[in-house]
Design a protein around this motif. Structure first.
Motif, PDB file in Angstrom:
ATOM      1  N   THR A   1       0.838  -1.201   0.000  1.00 53.95           N
ATOM      2  CA  THR A   1       0.000   0.000   0.000  1.00 53.95           C
ATOM      3  C   THR A   1       0.871   1.249   0.000  1.00 53.95           C
ATOM      4  N   TYR A   2       0.299   2.310  -0.547  1.00 53.38           N
ATOM      5  CA  TYR A   2       0.885   3.652  -0.396  1.00 53.38           C
ATOM      6  C   TYR A   2      -0.223   4.559   0.105  1.00 53.38           C
ATOM      7  N   GLU A   3       0.051   5.265   1.188  1.00 56.22           N
ATOM      8  CA  GLU A   3      -0.923   6.199   1.737  1.00 56.22           C
ATOM      9  C   GLU A   3      -0.259   7.549   1.933  1.00 56.22           C
ATOM     10  N   GLY A   4      -0.817   8.555   1.289  1.00 58.16           N
ATOM     11  CA  GLY A   4      -0.223   9.878   1.389  1.00 58.16           C
ATOM     12  C   GLY A   4      -0.740  10.796   0.306  1.00 58.16           C
ATOM     13  N   GLU A   5       0.136  11.644  -0.188  1.00 55.30           N
ATOM     14  CA  GLU A   5      -0.259  12.674  -1.144  1.00 55.30           C
ATOM     15  C   GLU A   5       0.019  12.219  -2.578  1.00 55.30           C
ATOM     16  N   PHE A   6      -0.887  12.612  -3.463  1.00 54.85           N
ATOM     17  CA  PHE A   6      -0.771  12.326  -4.887  1.00 54.85           C
ATOM     18  C   PHE A   6      -0.832  13.640  -5.661  1.00 54.85           C
ATOM     19  N   LYS A   7      -0.224  13.611  -6.841  1.00 53.91           N
ATOM     20  CA  LYS A   7      -0.318  14.752  -7.741  1.00 53.91           C
ATOM     21  C   LYS A   7      -0.369  14.231  -9.168  1.00 53.91           C
TER      22      LYS A   7
ATOM     23  N   GLY B   1      -1.761  11.735 -10.422  1.00 57.16           N
ATOM     24  CA  GLY B   1      -1.571  10.294 -10.509  1.00 57.16           C
ATOM     25  C   GLY B   1      -0.266   9.789  -9.944  1.00 57.16           C
ATOM     26  N   PHE B   2       0.668  10.679  -9.677  1.00 54.68           N
ATOM     27  CA  PHE B   2       1.977  10.283  -9.157  1.00 54.68           C
ATOM     28  C   PHE B   2       1.976  10.345  -7.631  1.00 54.68           C
ATOM     29  N   MET B   3       2.741   9.467  -7.009  1.00 56.46           N
ATOM     30  CA  MET B   3       3.022   9.603  -5.585  1.00 56.46           C
ATOM     31  C   MET B   3       3.929  10.819  -5.440  1.00 56.46           C
ATOM     32  N   ASP B   4       3.408  11.861  -4.845  1.00 58.74           N
ATOM     33  CA  ASP B   4       4.119  13.144  -4.851  1.00 58.74           C
ATOM     34  C   ASP B   4       3.724  13.931  -3.606  1.00 58.74           C
TER      35      ASP B   4
ATOM     36  N   TRP C   1       8.108  12.303  -1.487  1.00 60.55           N
ATOM     37  CA  TRP C   1       8.078  11.686  -2.813  1.00 60.55           C
ATOM     38  C   TRP C   1       7.991  12.772  -3.866  1.00 60.55           C
ATOM     39  N   VAL C   2       8.599  12.508  -5.024  1.00 60.78           N
ATOM     40  CA  VAL C   2       8.470  13.382  -6.188  1.00 60.78           C
ATOM     41  C   VAL C   2       8.339  12.497  -7.421  1.00 60.78           C
TER      42      VAL C   2
END
Length: 747
Positions: free
Chosen positions: A106-112, A114-117, A134-135
């Motif tokens: 899983t990844y939980e956090g901010e997206f931009k 569609g990217f994990m960012d 993440w960028v």
């Protein structure tokens, strides 16, 4: 009669209502989970509603919906088991959310987009956990990674690898604190073993290199210079007690024994990334339009056949419709702040330039160049050290070699004419090639292989000719004089050595061919990097100086193709870079311009080329994108190679660096008028996903007497601020001001 007509109208209304009810009942029976199909209802533009959608490929979306796109909070479930729950913005995963893989990761956090960012936590299926910044799907910035092996790294990251200051703790108790580069210990750092031994000093590519001290718990100390191969290693041992204690200790033991278990974990591989799962809403919209069109045809066909039975009903209404009068609604032009599919361009099916084959006027010159390069690069030389002596840069440091057709002690026989070959500052350029990671064998193969060089169709404005190697890696340019490059070579070398991300042209060699006989003709060459050596099709290219006089393409718009180099007044885009990339871009442009200004260089340009990406193209194959006979305008997005999957997080941007293979957004601009005073147009809100390639070129023009006279002459006819020929200080300021309007931070 009127009663009969009224009865038939009532009958028609009742039949239509029964058909709608039957359709809804069928949907509720045969559609899984009672999910409404994406085409079953029309929403008012701008209206946000909570709905459930069954998408064409079997995916399911539940949540807020606006203008035929997810917008707000929603859940997307893919048929392969991947799931995203979180915030959406105009069809893109943007904001806070959670992405789950079928494996349990899983990844939980901010997206931009569609990217994990942003800030987020990745938890792998085997127990790996990363929490930090993440960028663009890469771990970048501050973060901590706990590996399933029990190791842990905490510190700075860059492009998914430890880079900068950081601390690595091994499961066995050993730990390293210091500098990192590309995932390895590199720079100054301290390694402390669980038994109390300690090394303080310099590191290179994961091993001690250079000055360093090794200390034992009892106070004994070894001070010296360290190398992995032991050739140049030397030092002094200082025992804590008896002078005879441990005198036989070999520093190579650190490499062979102490560091053998100091392996750096790379983490889990990720089979597919959230950005690669982004639906192609444009394609879906086209399918919806086609489906809607078919249903309109079906309904109208039914109405016509029904009317043949009840002619009074079918002719009762006004504005009868025919089956073929079907109109597909166009998108709302006001809702333009979305990614657009890439524009269509003329297809370029063959490589740029003309192959120099036998009979070409420059065929002998090409043979001479290839013979000279093979001789210069192939001959054995001293071990290259990056620390060069001032004598290596001496203008008199040049080597002449005779190439008679019959051959000589040092040169092979050849079929070209008799000529002499000159190498300028050979040691400096050999070192530059090492600095730029150019392999000597590959370099010779590109330039001197069986494939001919290609001459560009027309010489540049200066009258010099350009040649490309067949693999597009190197560009060769003829020069009238070599003095400018030789003069600035010491400063250039120090600059490119100090700044790994420099945007200035990379030079690999400076040579001269002198024909013998009556002509005594001299032709000087400089060999440099080709910015556009990529398997991506370059759809648009711009040469930007920041001046306006004469800065437009001579071709009419109908003749512009992907090989056309457009200029300042033709520019109709601005480029939005992610925050960290934008900051690095600004810093590097400032450094490069300061360097060029100090060297009294002007008239340089920022050459930009970019590739329009299809919106969210799938990347499900392990096969690398072919570079051969594919149509460059219909190719899919680049696919993941196995090599890029071997390192977490694997993505198509594994080779990204400043100016090369950079993902960005290009926003369309429109100039309000044809006035030359407005170089950068007004943003329109129409965005394209692009891959950027750019660099600063033409850096060998100094502000000599010719340019000073040109400035004086043109200043009397035109606005002095609009012409290219200006003082280096003024040129540098104008160039920066313009470029920082063309490139902006993506907010």
């Amino acid at each position: 009669m009127s009663k009969k007509l009224g009865f038939r109208k009532a009958l028609e209304t009742r039949l239509k209502k029964s058909q709608v009810a039957a359709k809804k009942k069928a949907i509720s029976i045969f559609t899984a989970m009672s999910v409404a199909h994406v085409d079953d209802e029309e929403l008012t533009p701008g209206e946000v509603r909570n709905i459930e959608k069954a998408l064409p490929r079997g995916d399911i979306y539940t949540g807020q919906w606006c203008d035929n796109l997810p917008h707000g909070d929603g859940k997307y479930l893919w048929t392969d088991g991947c799931m995203y729950v979180g915030e959406w913005y105009k069809g893109k995963m943007t904001g806070k959310g959670k992405f789950s893989w079928p494996s349990g990761a899983t990844y939980e956090g901010e997206f931009k987009s569609g990217f994990m960012d942003g800030k987020g936590t990745y938890t792998g299926c085997s127990g790996d956990t990363y929490k930090g910044s993440w960028v663009m799907n890469f771990k970048q910035g501050e973060g901590a990674h706990s590996f399933s092996s029990g190791d842990r790294y905490e510190g700075e990251w860059r492009r998914g690898l430890p880079d900068g200051q950081g601390r690595y703790q091994w499961k066995n108790g050993n730990h390293y604190m210091g500098q990192w580069r590309n995932g390895l210990m590199h720079g100054n750092g301290t390694m402390i073993w669980s038994n109390g031994n300690r090394y303080d000093g310099s590191w290179e590519d994961g091993f001690p290199r250079g000055n360093g001290n090794f200390k034992w718990p009892d106070g004994s100390l070894y001070v010296g210079i360290w190398t992995k191969d032991g050739k140049d290693q030397n030092g002094t041992y200082y025992p804590a007690g008896s002078p005879s204690e441990n005198l036989d200790w070999d520093p190579q033991q650190v490499f062979l024994e102490d560091l053998k278990d100091a392996k750096i974990c790379t983490g889990e591989n990720v089979s597919i990334l959230p950005s690669q799962k982004m639906p192609n809403w444009s394609a879906m919209a086209n399918k919806r339009s086609e489906g809607r069109q078919r249903r309109m045809v079906d309904r109208k066909s039914k109405n016509l056949s029904y009317g043949s039975d009840i002619t009074d009903v079918s002719t009762a209404g006004e504005g009868d419709s025919k089956v073929e009068d079907v109109v597909v609604r166009k998108p709302n032009p006001e809702n333009s702040d979305i990614r657009q599919s890439r524009p269509q361009f003329k297809k370029i099916m063959k490589k740029q330039g003309q192959a120099i084959s036998k009979g070409h006027k420059h065929y002998d010159l090409m043979l001479n160049l290839q013979l000279g390069i093979r001789h210069s690069v192939g001959r054995p030389g001293p071990v290259v050290s990056l620390d060069l002596r001032p004598s290596a840069f001496d203008p008199k440091e040049k080597v002449w070699t005779k190439f008679p057709p019959e051959g000589s002690k040092h040169t092979p026989p050849h079929q070209s004419c008799d000529f002499r070959w000159k190498d300028y500052c050979p040691l400096v350029f050999r070192t530059l090639r090492k600095l730029f990671n150019v392999d000597a064998a590959d370099y010779m193969l590109s330039i001197c292989g069986n494939d001919a060089l290609r001459e560009l169709s027309s010489p540049g404005k200066s009258g010099m000719f350009f040649y490309l190697t067949n693999d597009d890696r190197y560009m060769i340019k003829t020069m009238k004089k070599a003095e400018v490059l030789i003069r600035m070579l010491p400063a250039y070398y120090n600059h490119v050595r100090s700044f790994q991300n420099t945007l200035v042209t990379k030079f690999f060699g400076l040579h001269c061919v002198k024909l013998t006989g009556t002509s005594q003709k001299k032709v000087r060459f400089v060999i440099m990097e080709n910015l556009f050596c990529t398997h991506y099709a370059i759809h648009r290219r711009f040469d930007l100086k920041g001046s306006s006089h004469g800065r437009t393409s001579s071709k009419p718009e109908s003749e512009v193709d992907p090989t056309t180099t457009l200029k300042d007044l033709d520019l109709n885009y601005i480029f939005r870079l992610q925050k960290l990339w934008f900051q690095e871009f600004c810093r590097q442009v400032d450094r490069d311009c300061d360097f060029l200004e100090q060297e009294r260089i002007m008239d340089y340009s920022l050459l930009i080329g970019f590739h329009f990406r299809e919106v969210s193209s799938p990347c499900g194959s392990d096969v690398p994108t072919p570079t051969g006979n594919q149509d460059p305008l219909t190719e899919d997005a680049p696919r993941l190679s196995q090599a890029s999957k071997d390192q977490f997080p694997s993505d198509r941007w594994s080779s990204v660096r400043l100016g090369t293979n950079m993902p960005a957004r290009a926003e369309k601009t429109v100039r309000k008028s044809d006035s030359d005073s407005q170089l950068v147009g007004e943003p329109t809100g129409v965005f394209y996903d692009v891959i950027l390639f750019f660099g600063i070129i033409d850096i060998l023009q100094d502000y000599d007497i010719t340019k000073k006279l040109e400035h004086a002459y043109k200043s009397m006819q035109y606005d002095p601020t609009s012409i290219s020929a200006v003082d280096p200080k003024q040129y540098s300021k104008r160039f920066r001001d313009f470029i920082f309007k063309v490139f902006v931070e993506d907010t």
